[in-house]
Design an enzyme around this catalytic site. Structure first.
Site, PDB file in Angstrom:
ATOM      1  CG  ASP A  18      -6.477  -8.139  13.409  1.00  0.00           C
ATOM      2  OD1 ASP A  18      -5.752  -7.290  13.984  1.00  0.00           O
ATOM      3  OD2 ASP A  18      -7.660  -7.916  13.089  1.00  0.00           O
ATOM      4  CG  ASP A  69      -6.480  -5.486   5.543  1.00  0.00           C
ATOM      5  OD1 ASP A  69      -6.036  -5.450   6.703  1.00  0.00           O
ATOM      6  OD2 ASP A  69      -7.053  -4.523   5.004  1.00  0.00           O
ATOM      7  CG  ASN A  75      -0.202  -0.145   2.516  1.00  0.00           C
ATOM      8  OD1 ASN A  75       0.556   0.730   2.897  1.00  0.00           O
ATOM      9  ND2 ASN A  75      -0.419  -1.273   3.202  1.00  0.00           N
ATOM     10  CE  LYS A 126      -9.126  -5.284  14.113  1.00  0.00           C
ATOM     11  NZ  LYS A 126      -7.998  -5.035  13.201  1.00  0.00           N
ATOM     12  CE  LYS A 181      -8.230  -1.387  12.937  1.00  0.00           C
ATOM     13  NZ  LYS A 181      -7.357  -0.778  11.886  1.00  0.00           N
ATOM     14  CG  PHE A 216      -3.090   4.866  13.422  1.00  0.00           C
ATOM     15  CD1 PHE A 216      -2.990   6.037  12.699  1.00  0.00           C
ATOM     16  CD2 PHE A 216      -2.533   4.821  14.693  1.00  0.00           C
ATOM     17  CE1 PHE A 216      -2.347   7.150  13.217  1.00  0.00           C
ATOM     18  CE2 PHE A 216      -1.888   5.924  15.232  1.00  0.00           C
ATOM     19  CZ  PHE A 216      -1.793   7.097  14.479  1.00  0.00           C
ATOM     20  CE  LYS A 229       9.199 -10.839 -14.978  1.00  0.00           C
ATOM     21  NZ  LYS A 229      10.071 -10.022 -15.848  1.00  0.00           N
TER      22      LYS A 229
END
Length: 404
Positions: A306, A279, A210, A341, A337, A323, A289
């Site tokens: 997680d 995730d 990301n 959690k 969240k 976060f 490759k």
């Protein structure tokens, strides 16, 4: 009251083009309530006039070691005793060498030898001068002597080159000076921070990741260290320099980050999970490759561990801060969240908005806990990190796990 109210800041200005920033630095320090006196080296006066610094500081500017008007009262000793901090900004390569060698052939170097106040430097020079082995040796020697470094920053330079060596912007220097006077609320405590992205391999040349830069996590780690904590930073792949005084553990994948966290977490008091952990990961990464020959390529993904939930579910978890980066329904998703959690606190930040979040040096945050929330408006991530840490400390105190 501002942390700099009535603090005595002795600003030393040396010969660098970055001296033009010093006038703004004086102004910003005074806005925070500081009392500022200025010493300029002879080379500094070639870049900016003493009259300019006198105008913005409201005080006479000192340039001469052997000044009959002041030496009758031992002017250099008076300045050395007056200072609560000696801030040299910009600090040229020449002055760093002089300071490291213990020279005292001008007013500024003499004051540095004669003072018991902390000495901090904001280097400014060409990138090759900064990288020179002798400069690095001088910096290491000064750090052993207890001199603190603010920067340098990376970016475009007056010489036309791009790299490390720029003086920090005045507002950043002010933030660092404020840190010197902040109470060390976390002295004796251990803080664990995760930062940056993880990478999940598809094949030896491709991966899922990301856009996280790691800046927020690194800023939080630095703020916690400034608050007196012993800080461990577990970082995914980023293009950021290691932080002085912070233990760095570099990892690659979500699985590696989990293993690193679980190795450290049993002894920490506060866990702040800023990392943007992938995730999902390919369930069967290829050992070679993949060659393009089909119009479509299907990859089966599986959930990564997680990390945040794993830590929060421990029998005796640390104070756990998560976060949540969201493109929509920010508060709704963040609170869900937080509850799911069983976190102590969650920090929500919008992504997908130009100028903030991923790939940016600025952000805006919403901090949520069980009973309430607070908004931190858009600001530099370095400043947001300090504000966020103050909230974390307040909530940690109220949890009964930290004595105010």
């Amino acid at each position: 009251m501002n942390t700099l109210t009535d603090k005595h800041i002795l600003l030393g200005i040396t010969g660098s083009i970055a001296a033009y920033k010093s006038a703004d630095l004086v102004r910003r320090l005074r806005e925070q309530g500081a009392l500022v006196r200025v010493i300029m080296t002879a080379a500094a006066t070639e870049f900016i006039t003493p009259l300019t610094l006198q105008a913005v500081s409201g005080q006479p500017v000192h340039t001469q070691l052997l000044d009959a008007a002041t030496e009758s009262a031992m002017g250099h000793i008076e300045l050395a005793r007056w200072a609560e901090v000696v801030l040299i900004a910009p600090a040229s390569a020449d002055f760093l060498a002089k300071l490291a060698g213990g020279h005292a052939d001008d007013l500024l170097s003499t004051v540095c030898l004669a003072t018991s106040a902390p000495i901090v430097v904001a280097p400014a020079m060409n990138l090759l001068m900064w990288q020179a082995p002798v400069t690095q040796e001088n910096c290491q020697r000064l750090q052993r002597y207890g001199v603190k470094f603010f920067g340098p920053a990376t970016g475009s330079q007056a010489c036309g080159e791009i790299g490390k060596g720029r003086m920090l912007e005045p507002i950043e220097v002010v933030y660092h000076v404020q840190d010197l006077f902040r109470a060390k609320f976390l002295s004796g405590y251990q803080v664990l921070v995760t930062a940056g992205p993880t990478r999940e391999e598809i094949d030896p040349v491709r991966f899922i990741s990301n856009r996280s830069s790691g800046r927020m996590g690194y800023a939080i780690a630095q703020a916690a260290q400034a608050a007196g904590a012993q800080v461990t930073l577990i970082s995914g792949p980023v293009a950021l320099s290691p932080l002085t005084g912070v233990q760095l553990v570099s990892v690659y994948s979500a699985q590696e980050m989990l293993a690193a966290v679980m190795t450290q977490v049993a002894t920490v008091d506060i866990f702040i999970a800023t990392a943007a952990v992938a995730d999902y990961r390919p369930s069967q990464p290829l050992g070679h490759k993949f060659k393009k020959h089909e119009a479509h390529w299907q990859i089966t993904l599986e959930r990564t561990p997680d990390i945040l939930a794993t830590v929060a579910s421990l029998p005796h978890p640390p104070f756990t801060v998560g976060f949540a980066a969201e493109t929509d329904n920010l508060i709704e998703y963040a609170r869900a969240k937080l509850q799911l959690k069983k976190l102590d606190m969650i920090v929500a930040n919008p992504v997908g908005i130009a100028g903030i979040g991923f790939d940016s040096e600025e952000n805006e945050l919403s901090i949520l806990w069980a009973e309430d929330s607070i908004e931190l408006p858009r600001a530099a991530k370095t400043e947001l990190a300090k504000q966020l840490l103050e909230v974390i400390i307040q909530r940690y105190q109220k949890s009964g796990r930290l004595t105010p």
